[in-house]
Every structure is written in structure tokens, then in C-alpha cells.
Design an enzyme around this catalytic site. Structure first.
Site, mmCIF file in Angstrom:
data_model
loop_
_atom_site.group_PDB
_atom_site.id
_atom_site.type_symbol
_atom_site.label_atom_id
_atom_site.label_comp_id
_atom_site.label_asym_id
_atom_site.label_seq_id
_atom_site.Cartn_x
_atom_site.Cartn_y
_atom_site.Cartn_z
ATOM 1 N N VAL A 11 0.860 -1.179 0.000
ATOM 2 C CA VAL A 11 0.000 0.000 0.000
ATOM 3 C C VAL A 11 0.895 1.226 0.000
ATOM 4 O O VAL A 11 1.972 1.229 0.572
ATOM 5 C CB VAL A 11 -0.956 0.047 1.222
ATOM 6 C CG1 VAL A 11 -2.018 -1.025 1.131
ATOM 7 C CG2 VAL A 11 -0.202 -0.055 2.528
ATOM 8 N N SER A 12 0.458 2.248 -0.696
ATOM 9 C CA SER A 12 1.212 3.500 -0.699
ATOM 10 C C SER A 12 0.508 4.480 0.231
ATOM 11 O O SER A 12 -0.545 4.202 0.776
ATOM 12 C CB SER A 12 1.293 4.080 -2.110
ATOM 13 O OG SER A 12 0.013 4.463 -2.565
ATOM 14 N N SER A 13 1.087 5.647 0.408
ATOM 15 C CA SER A 13 0.510 6.642 1.314
ATOM 16 C C SER A 13 -0.843 7.137 0.824
ATOM 17 O O SER A 13 -1.626 7.688 1.586
ATOM 18 C CB SER A 13 1.463 7.831 1.475
ATOM 19 O OG SER A 13 1.741 8.410 0.219
#
Length: 201
Positions: A11-13
Site C-alpha cells: 500500500v502506498s501513502s
């Protein structure tokens, strides 16, 4: 398939959370010890958990990922990592939301050709979406700055003794280092604040 089952989550920010990916891995009975997760951008593969997983993989293992953009968002690097995983590590990969990207099936020439074609298309889409996100972010920041919105932490207020210390420093009664120490800040910071202070008084 005689090896171990692994799962990779990223997951990214900008993502909400990893819950959907976790549920998918639990449904495939991926053991917790074989589940690896990174919380960072997909721009490259310099990710600690991914690297740790790569070291654990052995020929015959199976790796689940929910979608190709969870593997990464760089067209060339996705292709290269896919080659490393399937040809060097000799593992199988199953992309859950794209049944054509399951190396356990279609190992003949036609199946390999179709999988490679689909991989190229999805890798392109993943990188293109990343570039679109970055462009929209840059446009949003530029528009906000044009409206006068300021980013970053607000500047810390000057200490109560700054005015007196500044006066003593400009009067050559104390050195820059002494002035900075009196205000509990680095000399460079004191100097820049002194210049701004003088320009506004």
C-alpha cells in the site's frame, strides 16, 4: 505445486488501507509467516519486505498478489521482477484479479505469449496511472500555491529574548555563535531569522 505459499501486499501513502489485500490472502490460506507487506510507493523495488521475501522464495513456491499494481508501478521494473521471479527463482505467480496472469496454467507457448502480453499491458497501465497521480498532485499543489496556500510546518515563533539578543549581536557586543546559543538555535537559523526580522521592522 509442491513448494510454500507466499503473499505480497503493498500500500502506498495514497491508499486507504491494506484490508482488501489481507482478506484475499486469508482466503487463499497464506500462512502469516509467509505474508510480506510494504507501505511505500511502487515506483521501484527498493522495499524492505519485498527484498526479504525474495530471499525466502525457493523453486516451486507460489506467490499471490492481488493485482499487478500492488507488485509495482514501474513498467520496466515490473517486467524485470517478473522475469527474476519466474525464471531465476523458478516460482509460480498468481495475480488474483487477472486470471490470465497465473503461471501455474498455460505453460505452453500460446499460454506464455498471452501472459506476457497481458503483463506488458497491465504494467503499462500501472505506470501510467502512477504518472497521472503525480501530475494531478503537482497540479493541485500549484493551484493551491497560486491561491496563497502554504505547505509544510508553520515557522516557529521567535523566542522572547530574540529582539534583545539581535540588538546585542548587531551592536557587536556578542558573536553570532553566542547569539544563536542564547536563542537556542543553530547559527545559520539565527542569521536567516535575523535577516527576516530586519526586513519586517
Amino acid at each position: 505445486m509442491t513448494g510454500n505459499v507466499f503473499g505480497y501486499i503493498r500500500v502506498s501513502s495514497t491508499d486507504q488501507n491494506e484490508e482488501r489485500q489481507l482478506v484475499a490472502m486469508k482466503e487463499r490460506n497464506v500462512p502469516g509467516k509467509n505474508l510480506f507487506m510494504d507501505k511505500q510507493s511502487g515506483k521501484d523495488f527498493e522495499r524492505p519486505s519485498y527484498k526479504k521475501m525474495i530471499r525466502r522464495l525457493k523453486p516451486g513456491d507460489l506467490l499471490y498478489i492481488l493485482s499487478i499494481d500492488r507488485l509495482g508501478r514501474n513498467y520496466m521494473e515490473i517486467q524485470e521482477q517478473w522475469r527474476i521471479l519466474t525464471r531465476e527463482k523458478k516460482i509460480d505467480i498468481c495475480v488474483l484479479d487477472m486470471p490470465l496472469l497465473d503461471t501455474r496454467s498455460g505453460k505452453d507457448l500460446m499460454g506464455t505469449f498471452i501472459a506476457d502480453l497481458v503483463l506488458q499491458i497491465l504494467s503499462f497501465v500501472a505506470q501510467n496511472e502512477r504518472e497521472n497521480i503525480r501530475r494531478r498532485q503537482a497540479e493541485g499543489i500549484a493551484a493551491a500555491q497560486a491561491r496563497g496556500v502554504r505547505f509544510g510546518r508553520p515557522p516557529r515563533p521567535l523566542p522572547p529574548n530574540f529582539c534583545a539578543v539581535h540588538k546585542a549581536w548587531r551592536g557587536k557586543k556578542i558573536t553570532l555563535q553566542q547569539a544563536a546559543k542564547a536563542c537556542e538555535m543553530p547559527p545559520g537559523t539565527f542569521y536567516s531569522k535575523a535577516v527576516k526580522y530586519e526586513n519586517h521592522t
